[in-house]
Design a protein around this motif. Sequence first.
Motif, PDB file in Angstrom:
ATOM      1  N   UNK A  20      -3.073  64.630 -14.405  1.00  0.00           N
ATOM      2  CA  UNK A  20      -4.453  65.015 -14.105  1.00  0.00           C
ATOM      3  C   UNK A  20      -5.233  63.759 -13.739  1.00  0.00           C
ATOM      4  N   UNK A  21      -5.920  63.827 -12.612  1.00  0.00           N
ATOM      5  CA  UNK A  21      -6.687  62.691 -12.119  1.00  0.00           C
ATOM      6  C   UNK A  21      -8.109  63.131 -11.788  1.00  0.00           C
ATOM      7  N   UNK A  22      -8.972  62.137 -11.617  1.00  0.00           N
ATOM      8  CA  UNK A  22     -10.365  62.397 -11.268  1.00  0.00           C
ATOM      9  C   UNK A  22     -11.269  61.408 -11.969  1.00  0.00           C
ATOM     10  N   UNK A  23     -12.525  61.432 -11.599  1.00  0.00           N
ATOM     11  CA  UNK A  23     -13.480  60.531 -12.214  1.00  0.00           C
ATOM     12  C   UNK A  23     -13.732  60.888 -13.667  1.00  0.00           C
ATOM     13  N   UNK A  24     -14.348  59.967 -14.384  1.00  0.00           N
ATOM     14  CA  UNK A  24     -14.691  60.232 -15.784  1.00  0.00           C
ATOM     15  C   UNK A  24     -15.678  61.392 -15.841  1.00  0.00           C
ATOM     16  N   UNK A  25     -15.452  62.303 -16.794  1.00  0.00           N
ATOM     17  CA  UNK A  25     -16.324  63.445 -16.935  1.00  0.00           C
ATOM     18  C   UNK A  25     -15.940  64.647 -16.090  1.00  0.00           C
ATOM     19  N   UNK A  26     -14.788  64.576 -15.414  1.00  0.00           N
ATOM     20  CA  UNK A  26     -14.403  65.670 -14.519  1.00  0.00           C
ATOM     21  C   UNK A  26     -13.684  66.814 -15.230  1.00  0.00           C
ATOM     22  N   UNK A  58     -10.617  66.462 -17.154  1.00  0.00           N
ATOM     23  CA  UNK A  58      -9.157  66.301 -17.201  1.00  0.00           C
ATOM     24  C   UNK A  58      -8.577  66.680 -18.562  1.00  0.00           C
ATOM     25  N   UNK A  59      -9.188  66.200 -19.626  1.00  0.00           N
ATOM     26  CA  UNK A  59      -8.660  66.458 -20.966  1.00  0.00           C
ATOM     27  C   UNK A  59      -8.684  67.946 -21.292  1.00  0.00           C
ATOM     28  N   UNK A  60      -9.769  68.615 -20.928  1.00  0.00           N
ATOM     29  CA  UNK A  60      -9.872  70.056 -21.171  1.00  0.00           C
ATOM     30  C   UNK A  60      -8.762  70.811 -20.457  1.00  0.00           C
ATOM     31  N   UNK A  61      -8.548  70.491 -19.191  1.00  0.00           N
ATOM     32  CA  UNK A  61      -7.548  71.223 -18.414  1.00  0.00           C
ATOM     33  C   UNK A  61      -6.122  70.869 -18.835  1.00  0.00           C
TER      34      UNK A  61
END
Length: 207
Positions: free
Chosen positions: A5-11, A13-16
């Motif tokens: 899972x990638x993306x900016x902070x707050x996107x 990732x951890x939830x998904x």
Amino acid sequence: MFVTFEGGDGSGKTTQASRLEEWLTGRGRGVVRTREPGGTEVGVLIRDIVLHHRGDVSPRAEALLYAADRAHHVQTVVHPALERGDVVIQDRYLDSSVAYQGAGRVLGPREVRDLSLWATEGLLPDLTVLLDLDPASARARLDADDKPFDRLEAEQDDFHARVRREFLALADAEPGRFLVLDATASPDEIAAAVRARVAALLDARTS
């Protein structure tokens, strides 16, 4: 299977990543959930340096520290899990280094990618989920969390704009590996899209 899972902070990732882990374990799959940096004892030490060290860390030293963490993590966690037949779900991998150090720190995306590929002996994910979110929305989410920013989260807007552009460029260059999703969609919608892609990949391997 190796899913990142990638993306900016707050996107999100951890939830998904958590939702995908829950879905896979419910289907009887062995899952290893991990992250970079910090997926090993060595990685925890490196994470503290690159994200929380109060003094300056030069951009090249930062890139090398991430690569060192990645080399150790792949050898001791990721490869053994894949050899067992588990699904590895990982929060951040080499694409983050390409975006944050290569583009954000302006070290050169190609050079940073080559460094990570050398460190990992060329290991690439089977699927990379990119949760795309504009920097202003990401900043608002981080502000709402009311937590201290780490060294990367605290960077200026132009830094985060470069990071986002590079993530999208990486996805454009490898459309077969990336699944790009709008991070402003509902968590349920995002989770469903991720599940659909993972299910298709798993079915293709067993057919």
